[in-house]
Design an enzyme around this catalytic site. Structure first.
Site: not given
Length: 317
Positions: A130-131, A134, A199
């Site tokens: 997930h990071e 980003h 998100e």
């Protein structure tokens, strides 16, 4: 699209600088504040990642000090087609993680010691993916600039309340108090306006990178449960950094929920469950990963296995 978002963010926050300056110091205050805003934007572009990491006392780790975590991030970055980011640990019991950096070549990911203690290997892989999503989307530039500039606006408003304006240019005390209270909230609303959709997208891309949407969904549920009863004092002292985290670190503090920069965790989990059905992928069952998964390792993480006679729970100990 992200370039346009970044430009709009910088313009909106700079304009807010000017508005605060005008209310606190008239025309002169507006010019000074606008100049300060421009300087802050430039400074934030080059240094906001360092400030965010320093605010949370993050310590860089490598293959020697945290081999499992660094190896995981390396493998995920390769899957995502990204350069290897710097990896940091934050000695904080609250389970959480964030990414920062102005571009993929200068990115960093950070995880708290708390998150390493409660997540399985596959769940943590989902969080790190997930990071990295980003980073891949270049969201980290938006997040780190907004964190730095929003924090500066709060400081400017408080400074102006204490020392702003003289003589005829000194505003009504009620205006000064209102500005000191409202300006930080306005900066937070600007952050919130561009944060929520990021998100969902990072969840989707992160699930595709690690191959296990349900592992990421499980991680979100565990992190949200931990955040709800474990305070993050560094985040409380630096609330502008809250949008950086995978789950809002302030969510356990009442009014903070009104200005959350994150979607509701249950909605994110529902989206990941729907994605899992589309992908035909699932969380590991009986120690075996689903189709397209990041790893076939057992569901207990290697850093949660203490040596005999030890209570070690992480690669840092």
């Amino acid at each position: 699209m992200n370039t346009m978002k970044t430009a709009m963010l910088m313009a909106a926050l700079t304009a807010l600088f000017g508005g605060v300056g005008y209310l606190l110091g008239g025309g002169t205050g507006m010019l000074l504040a606008l100049g300060f805003g421009v300087v802050t934007n430039v400074f934030a572009y080059w240094n906001s990642d360092r400030l965010a990491l320093a605010a949370h006392h993050a310590v860089e780790v490598d293959d020697r000090t945290a081999p499992e975590l660094v190896g995981m991030v390396r493998d995920l970055a390769a899957r995502a087609g990204l350069p290897m980011p710097r990896v940091y640990l934050i000695d904080n019991p609250q389970p959480n993680a964030f990414a920062t950096g102005r571009n993929p070549q200068n990115a960093a990911v950070a995880a708290t010691t708390g998150i390493l203690r409660i997540l399985t290997y596959d769940e943590l892989a989902g969080v790190m993916a997930h990071e990295l999503a980003h980073v891949k989307n270049r969201d980290t530039l938006i997040m780190t600039i907004s964190a730095t500039v929003a924090g500066a606006i709060a400081s400017l408003a408080q400074f102006g309340f204490l020392f702003g304006g003289r003589g005829s240019e000194r505003p009504n005390p009620i205006v000064m108090i209102g500005t000191a209270l409202i300006a930080p909230l306005a900066a937070g609303v600007i952050q919130m306006a561009i944060s929520r959709s990021r998100e969902y997208e990072a969840d989707r891309i992160g699930a595709e990178i690690c191959g296990q949407p349900l592992a990421l969904a499980s991680a979100l549920a565990k992190i949200a449960g931990g955040v709800s009863h474990i305070p993050n004092e560094d985040a409380e002292r630096h609330p502008a950094t809250a949008p950086l985290f995978i789950i809002n670190p302030l969510s356990g503090r009442g009014v903070d929920n009104l200005f959350s920069t994150h979607p509701a965790t249950e909605n994110r989990i529902a989206a990941l469950q729907a994605l899992a059905q589309q992908m035909g992928a699932g969380a590991p069952v009986n120690g075996h990963a689903g189709r397209g998964s990041f790893t076939s390792q057992a569901t207990t993480s290697p850093w949660n296995k203490p040596r005999q006679g030890e209570s070690r729970q992480g690669p840092w100990g």
